[in-house]
Write a protein that holds these residues in place. Structure first.
Motif, mmCIF file in Angstrom:
data_model
loop_
_atom_site.group_PDB
_atom_site.id
_atom_site.type_symbol
_atom_site.label_atom_id
_atom_site.label_comp_id
_atom_site.label_asym_id
_atom_site.label_seq_id
_atom_site.Cartn_x
_atom_site.Cartn_y
_atom_site.Cartn_z
ATOM 1 N N SER A 2 0.974 -1.092 0.143
ATOM 2 C CA SER A 2 0.175 -0.020 0.073
ATOM 3 C C SER A 2 0.847 1.269 -0.178
ATOM 4 O O SER A 2 2.155 1.075 0.462
ATOM 5 N N GLN A 3 0.015 2.441 -0.273
ATOM 6 C CA GLN A 3 0.899 3.825 -0.152
ATOM 7 C C GLN A 3 1.327 3.898 1.078
ATOM 8 O O GLN A 3 2.608 4.439 1.417
ATOM 9 N N ILE A 6 4.633 1.851 1.771
ATOM 10 C CA ILE A 6 5.718 2.393 1.036
ATOM 11 C C ILE A 6 6.413 3.776 1.887
ATOM 12 O O ILE A 6 7.397 3.842 2.011
ATOM 13 N N GLU A 75 -3.376 8.940 4.043
ATOM 14 C CA GLU A 75 -3.410 8.663 2.591
ATOM 15 C C GLU A 75 -4.572 9.425 1.828
ATOM 16 O O GLU A 75 -5.548 9.412 2.351
ATOM 17 N N ASN A 78 -3.017 9.257 -4.491
ATOM 18 C CA ASN A 78 -1.731 8.943 -4.354
ATOM 19 C C ASN A 78 -0.836 9.593 -3.636
ATOM 20 O O ASN A 78 0.555 9.729 -3.848
ATOM 21 N N TRP A 79 -0.972 10.344 -2.651
ATOM 22 C CA TRP A 79 -0.436 11.260 -1.519
ATOM 23 C C TRP A 79 -0.449 10.770 -0.258
ATOM 24 O O TRP A 79 -1.469 10.309 -0.142
ATOM 25 N N VAL A 80 0.657 10.713 0.118
ATOM 26 C CA VAL A 80 0.639 10.411 1.847
ATOM 27 C C VAL A 80 1.153 11.324 2.525
ATOM 28 O O VAL A 80 2.416 11.971 2.262
ATOM 29 N N ARG A 104 4.391 11.941 -2.954
ATOM 30 C CA ARG A 104 3.548 11.251 -3.993
ATOM 31 C C ARG A 104 3.968 10.155 -4.525
ATOM 32 O O ARG A 104 4.875 10.016 -5.102
ATOM 33 N N ILE A 105 3.081 9.028 -4.636
ATOM 34 C CA ILE A 105 3.655 7.569 -4.748
ATOM 35 C C ILE A 105 2.998 7.172 -6.216
ATOM 36 O O ILE A 105 1.669 7.454 -6.309
ATOM 37 N N ASP A 106 3.742 6.669 -7.169
ATOM 38 C CA ASP A 106 3.381 6.277 -8.425
ATOM 39 C C ASP A 106 3.984 4.943 -8.707
ATOM 40 O O ASP A 106 5.175 5.028 -8.639
ATOM 41 N N ILE A 110 8.367 6.770 -4.803
ATOM 42 C CA ILE A 110 8.120 8.071 -4.653
ATOM 43 C C ILE A 110 8.614 9.030 -5.543
ATOM 44 O O ILE A 110 9.582 8.726 -5.914
#
Length: 129
Positions: A2-3, A6, A75, A78-80, A104-106, A110
């Motif tokens: 998960s985001q 990460i 979360e 796509n931002w944590v 921002r995770i893609d 990161i």
């Protein structure tokens, strides 16, 4: 993964200095927004530039710069967002303050980092021009 996972792995790797783990979590093309008006401020593009900036922070702080606390991982798409505390020492001066890191995770990495400090003027004075 998960985001949030990460982001937590990133914080653990940053705290322990696990360069291999950081390299696996951060995109080589990362865009890093370092706040303030000090020698490290600005937008840094790519791991080479980010690594040079972080290395400079470690050099200036005699290796004492660290994330001392990280909690409340939140979360949104796509931002944590992470509530953090960070600290460093330099020439007998202690920097210790709260902040927020936005990641921002893609595709499991990161790709963008935005940092916020609770007292930017104090942080700017600590790092210097």
């Amino acid at each position: 993964m998960s985001q949030i996972d990460i982001a937590k792995n990133y914080i653990r790797a940053a705290q322990s200095g696990d360069q291999a783990q950081l390299a696996s979590l951060i995109s080589p093309d990362v865009v890093w927004h370092q706040p303030g008006k000090n020698r490290f401020s600005g937008t840094h593009r790519g791991m080479s530039a980010v690594g040079a900036m972080l290395g400079g922070m470690m050099e200036v702080s005699g290796g004492t710069f660290t994330i001392s606390r990280a909690d409340h991982f939140m979360e949104n798409d796509n931002w944590v967002a992470i509530n953090i505390e960070f600290q460093a020492k330099r020439e007998g001066v202690q920097l210790e303050q709260a902040g927020v890191d936005l990641l921002r995770i893609d595709n499991g990495q990161i790709v963008e980092v935005r940092l916020f400090s609770s007292d930017q003027a104090l942080e700017d004075a600590f790092w210097g021009a």
